[in-house]
Design an enzyme around this catalytic site. Structure first.
Site, PDB file in Angstrom:
ATOM      1  CD1 TRP B 346       0.787  -0.401   3.047  1.00 43.43           C
ATOM      2  CD2 TRP B 346      -0.662   1.210   3.526  1.00 43.43           C
ATOM      3  NE1 TRP B 346       1.105   0.082   4.288  1.00 43.43           N
ATOM      4  CE2 TRP B 346       0.231   1.070   4.617  1.00 43.43           C
ATOM      5  CE3 TRP B 346      -1.658   2.176   3.610  1.00 43.43           C
ATOM      6  CZ2 TRP B 346       0.155   1.861   5.766  1.00 43.43           C
ATOM      7  CZ3 TRP B 346      -1.736   2.956   4.758  1.00 43.43           C
ATOM      8  CH2 TRP B 346      -0.835   2.808   5.813  1.00 43.43           C
ATOM      9  CG  ASP B 347       4.796   0.847   1.630  1.00 45.00           C
ATOM     10  OD1 ASP B 347       3.934  -0.004   1.905  1.00 45.00           O
ATOM     11  OD2 ASP B 347       5.884   0.939   2.208  1.00 45.00           O
ATOM     12  CD  GLU B 486       1.913  -4.416   9.400  1.00 42.77           C
ATOM     13  OE1 GLU B 486       3.081  -4.492   9.832  1.00 42.77           O
ATOM     14  OE2 GLU B 486       1.618  -4.458   8.197  1.00 42.77           O
ATOM     15  CE  LYS B 598       5.295  -2.425  12.154  1.00 47.94           C
ATOM     16  NZ  LYS B 598       5.121  -3.529  11.212  1.00 47.94           N
ATOM     17  CD  GLN B 599       2.406   1.309  10.000  1.00 47.97           C
ATOM     18  OE1 GLN B 599       2.833   0.185  10.193  1.00 47.97           O
ATOM     19  NE2 GLN B 599       2.430   1.875   8.811  1.00 47.97           N
TER      20      GLN B 599
END
Lengths: 740, 740
Positions: B346-347, B486, B598-599
């Site tokens: 998806w980046d 994640e 995580k992000q």
């Protein structure tokens, strides 16, 4: 220690951690390892830290197990430190909530590990907790832990579970080192875990005696959480401002293979300790600890951090000292990690032995007794390689049989790499008798020589006589060898090996002819080993005709045949990689091909055998090899510090001394997390005692010609030499040595 | 570049390495990667560095192979950079001898990688060597290398071997990605290597045309060393002070599976380049490089290092841009490393696509065309999971089938861990149509929508309609999902997933009803996909009734059911671990259990869909989630920079911007050695363009409401919007946007 302020600390005796260091949990655990020589445990937290890199490990010296298709290793014992604390329904876990204050310190003067934490839990309650711990130097089976808890701003339920946890064993997927345990938790604060090593069949009993005596209304709980397999749990109502104390005394006991479980003795030991109580047990430990310091202390009038660092190395090494009757030795990591499976290397004889011989002679004797007791293993190795006599194992465990792995697998690529140390790194077989000789000279304990040591000296000489080959000129060579510089494998006439082998052959021949050798002893040994005068003459002949690559013109020793012809590696690289793994930077191939060495070899050799060389030769070799040394082994920097000090290269010596003294404290090798470096600790003592203090032990009483670092005004050290205690006092003007 | 001084360098366009950095060889190799979107190669040295951590790797975008029992991956191509240089019988190897001077730099303005070295060999000869290299932006099959050698103080034999080396393929023990090569080295400076991927059967031809034309008396050599499998070698007498030039042009060509070998075309391309010569080839490349900069340049009147860092990110990302007709996309490491096997995540759609849409619209179209061309793979995934429509692969390769591994093995313990991303990280199926929508809005390319994009929008909407479950209240939920965070797997109603799914369903319904949708196209699609008005009504119903965990009172979005109820992790830990892998510090269990993510997830979501939220809600969520984010993914910092900039939190935005802009340059994630972070590069552009410049693209022409960092006076950027080129000029007082 009170729950209020921290005690005033003595910076010269204290390793202090002032804040929680999440990134280096295992580093601190190694630094805060505690041992009494028999039992050793890492400085991990009492509360569970599941999933972190924390490794709570306890070991017992000499208690090996060998899994099928594996090598012997020291398995981790069941963990008896584990403590689950629930404060007003919030489990105590520093990963949650907020740390209001944190301090942890190793009080080396008293052999105590302490922690004081003020913690606010996620629900907002603040609690003060302190932890104290010692591995008793007075009673070698005992590990003692005290936990104190003070609710600062709350009253409510407090739950404390202290237990023994089975499963700290890091054998991974290779099978279990332990048989399924037998557990018993009584309601009277006593728990026992009994098990046995899976293959060597050695019994182990762990008994915990738990006390929370100062409190009223304690309700001993029976149901243990899954953090423990045996133990004791307490649940009660705590009041704001009160301090609750929980003590435990753990006894670890083992026995010979197939012996009965020592559960009863362990329970008695734990209960006896618990009955006499924390203060009495601690007092006994403190007395023993004070005696330890009295034997070995080194006082430095210089930077306080140097003083502390030297003491750290002495303390950690001395607390690994075995006692008479224990047939064990000290591995490179002591009892602070799993690396090398707790095997015994040359580190002990060459780097550690002089320290023990001059500060703990009984311990030094125990270390050498281990080598004498495993002589049959060395004989088996020699026989299986078609040699005679005794070929000591490069890595030795319970039996003295070779325990060095023959290869390793690169986990990333699956590639298999051969390890040759167990096959051809033979200098260990001279290092052992060399250490015996040192011990006898330092202690005057000739009885040990006649009773045990001589046999080793003769048997290793016989090994060398069968190991050499005669070349076309009639001279003797040692082909296909490997010195301490492990970058170069399969070399001929390695300097360290050949010189030490020659020493061994000469020492054996001289010993045979020694005037004090009791006649009947020699006769018995000769008969037992099948030795006669021809053997001895052969040793002398080989020693006199052994190839030594010494250049009379330059005084340089070629490290092995062809070393000087190898391509030079860029000095830029050598400079940059002096503190890191050079093979990872330039490739193993280039390291093997080039004139770069892993660690002190000729430099160490000439320091050990300094009376065989001129100062000019030692100087020349230091200048040649030092810039070509990558220090890829933790044994290298102290050897350079020691050598430089004896060559009056004081600035270099001090610089190397600092790399050695702070190796673990500042994690200079980057792997202190895996365990401490015991060989280097001995090297630090050698640097200070033999280097800076310039001890001279050739006479009947010690002398010293000091050469102190510029920022050390004074150095004062205690040693024991030939049964007498001395204090060596060194200053800028020289030294005085006085019996005390 | 002359052999004398280095050229004056432009710090705003140059990444400079001023000395040999032995400890970080692979880091610099990643930084100095070069690509033209089709061909990419790491900045490794030309001479062999066997045994070091150097990884000379060349890749071709989209050229996957799949080993038996494996997943598709981009195999490394045969290495055509390798150069063996022997100077007066001394092999050129910086690990030996002495480096007198060293410089290496990436000239981003010209797309040139240069190195200039003065080296004294172990025998004492000094030589000047320079290396120049470009991956042609004008001719996408060509890689060109120039080596120049000047003997400074010697005359004697000079040997140069330039070749193609087979075996750079890092498949390890898993088998070979390539068939045994067919080799041909002619005497006229031409060599060819032909091979084919072992399973996907794609042909590869590598042709090298070698020239050393300026020299007299060249003797082309035939015998190649074992460093090369095909190539050309020259041996001749070199004279002191003369400069010898060696050029090579390498053509890499492939074709569809089972196609004939493109050897002839590769040879022709290499020969044609060689005939036209270095200067002409370089000129063509420079023109293309200048055009690249004209499309995208960002000028910053501020710290020169910020200017350089932004350009580095733009340059590395832009040179990964595919061309029309190439059905390929860009993986997280671009073409600079083997990680993730070159798979597409998806980046690309969320982090990179806007940059390309606004600077290289044709390239953006190519990226989306890849998703349209692999729609059948997404359909297969949906079918195999009992869903309808298209469920895009979390990791996609040549076919669009799921290429995400289902687990990983801890090499140290042998333990197997399950990876769930390929099963349930479904937001990718909304991210793809979201990017299509963005592309169409930014470029005005509605044809693409009708021709290719609409099918994806409808098919993904159908997937969501089959993915949701209806709960007891009649509302729709997405259960057992996984968002960008994640750490938390198997969660219900993940915020990012549900909001993006709703967007997808609404977008599909709106598209169906769109006035401009060509009637016949819609009819054809409806027939082909079996869609009718009931489907569309269903999409609307689900979208309107999808559970969204938005709290009207606070404006906070609960990241998933129960997230707010998870235990808090200590803020001390969060603070310390913000730039490192939190799971390694506190354990995966604690990360999964606790309120730590995580992000960027909710923060990113609200930035992407900013018109759906109030500023107060965005502010509240930023304040809530930012301190709880561990930034354990390189995608997190730029998302925070961008979000903070749009919330006028300029200091935080700038701080996060620097963490993103210098992520690779300063190795902030510690893994740049493994390859660059392409997603983050797109995020840096988003931060500057959408954040600091405040681009507003809602009208027919762009507008901007800038909010610049305090130490940036001015910002000027080139973009292309709906077919017209604009320059956006931002200062403290606002912005002007002008067509150019």
């Amino acid at each position: 220690m009170t729950t209020a302020d921290l005690p005033a600390r003595d910076d010269r005796y204290t390793i202090f951690q002032s804040e929680m260091d999440w990134l280096r949990i295992p580093f601190w655990e190694s630094l805060f390892s505690q041992s009494n020589g028999l039992l050793g445990t890492r400085g991990s937290f009492e509360e569970p830290m599941v999933g972190t890199r924390s490794r709570s490990l306890t070991f017992m010296a000499g208690l090996y197990n060998t899994l099928p298709d594996g090598l012997p290793e020291l398995p981790a014992l069941p963990d008896a430190l584990t403590t689950r604390i629930v404060l007003c329904e919030q489990p105590f876990d520093l990963r949650r909530g907020h740390i209001r204050s944190f301090a942890r310190w190793l009080d080396m003067k008293r052999g105590l590990l302490c922690r004081a934490v003020t913690w606010r839990d996620p629900a907002g309650h603040t609690t003060r907790l302190t932890f104290e711990r010692f591995v008793s130097l007075a009673d070698r089976s005992i590990l003692a832990v005290r936990v104190r808890i003070t609710p600062v701003d709350w009253s409510g339920p407090l739950e404390v579970e202290m237990g023994i946890r089975h499963g700290g064993d890091p054998a991974g997927g290779k099978g279990s080192h332990w048989e399924p345990p037998k557990l018993k938790s009584s309601a009277h604060g006593l728990a026992t875990l009994e098990t046995r090593t899976s293959q060597t069949r050695r019994p182990l009993a762990v008994a915990g005696a738990y006390a929370a005596a100062e409190q009223q209304n304690l309700i001993p709980g029976d149901a243990l959480s899954d953090h423990c397999t045996a133990g004791q749990s307490y649940i009660f109502d705590a009041s704001q401002g009160a301090m609750y104390t929980f003590d435990r005394f753990i006894a670890y006991m083992t026995g010979p293979p197939d012996a009965e479980s020592p559960a009863k003795q362990a329970r008695q030991a734990a209960l006896a300790a618990s009955k006499s109580g924390w203060n009495e047990q601690l007092d006994d430990h403190l007395v023993a600890c004070a005696e330890l310091w009295d034997r070995m202390d080194i006082e430095i009038d210089g930077p306080v951090e140097d003083q502390r660092a030297v003491r750290f190395n002495l303390f950690q090494l001395a607390t690994l000292c075995p006692q008479p009757g224990e047939i064990v030795s000290i591995g490179p990591k002591g009892l602070s990690g799993t690396h090398y499976g707790g095997h015994i290397f040359w580190d002990t004889e060459i780097y550690m032995l002089p320290f023990f011989a001059l500060t703990h002679p009984e311990g030094a004797k125990a270390l050498l007794t281990y080598r004498c007791a495993t002589l049959d293993g060395a004989r088996r190795k020699a026989r299986s390689n078609n040699y005679r006599g005794a070929q000591y194992a490069w890595e030795s465990a319970d039996t003295g049989d070779e325990a060095c792995p023959t290869g390793w697998t690169d986990l990333a690529t699956g590639e298999r790499h051969r390890i040759w140390c167990g096959d051809i790194q033979d200098h260990i077989s001279a290092d052992v008798p060399f250490a015996i000789d040192q011990y006898v000279r330092m202690t005057g304990d000739e009885d040990f020589l006649w009773e045990q040591g001589a046999e080793v000296v003769f048997e290793t000489a016989r090994f060398w006589a069968s190991r050499v080959t005669r070349n076309a000129d009639g001279r003797f060579e040692i082909r296909d060898a490997m010195g301490p510089d492990e970058f170069h494998i399969h070399v001929d006439n390695d300097a360290f090996t050949n010189y030490m082998a020659r020493w061994n052959l000469q020492a054996a021949a001289n010993l045979w002819d020694h005037a004090s050798f009791p006649k009947n002893k020699r006769k018995d040994l000769a008969a037992q080993l099948g030795l006669d005068a021809d053997d001895v003459a052969g040793w002398r002949e080989i020693a006199e005709n052994l190839v030594l690559l010494y250049d009379e013109q330059t005084g340089l020793i070629n490290q092995h045949m062809g070393f000087f012809d190898r391509p030079e590696v860029s000095p830029d690289i050598l400079r940059i990689t002096r503190s890191t793994a050079i093979t990872e930077i330039i490739g193993a191939g280039m390291a093997i091909e080039g004139q770069v060495i892993k660690q002190a070899e000729v430099v160490l050799l000439q320091t050990l055998l300094d009376d065989q060389f001129t100062r000019e030769s030692r100087e020349a070799n230091f200048k040649y090899y030092e810039p070509r040394t990558s220090h890829d082994s933790s044994l290298s920097v102290s050897a350079h510090a020691w050598a430089a000090a004896t060559l009056d290269r004081i600035e270099e010596a001090y610089s190397y001394f600092r790399r050695a003294a702070y190796l673990d404290l500042n994690d200079l090798a980057g792997n202190t997390a895996d365990g401490l470096h015991a060989g280097n600790m001995g090297g630090v003592w050698l640097t200070v005692a033999m280097g800076f203090a310039g001890l001279n032990l050739k006479g009947d009483t010690p002398a010293a010609v000091p050469a102190l670092p510029n920022n050390w005004k004074h150095l004062r050290m205690n040693i024991t030499f030939r049964g007498r205690k001395y204090v060596v006092d060194c200053g800028a003007d020289g030294a005085t040595v006085e019996e005390r």
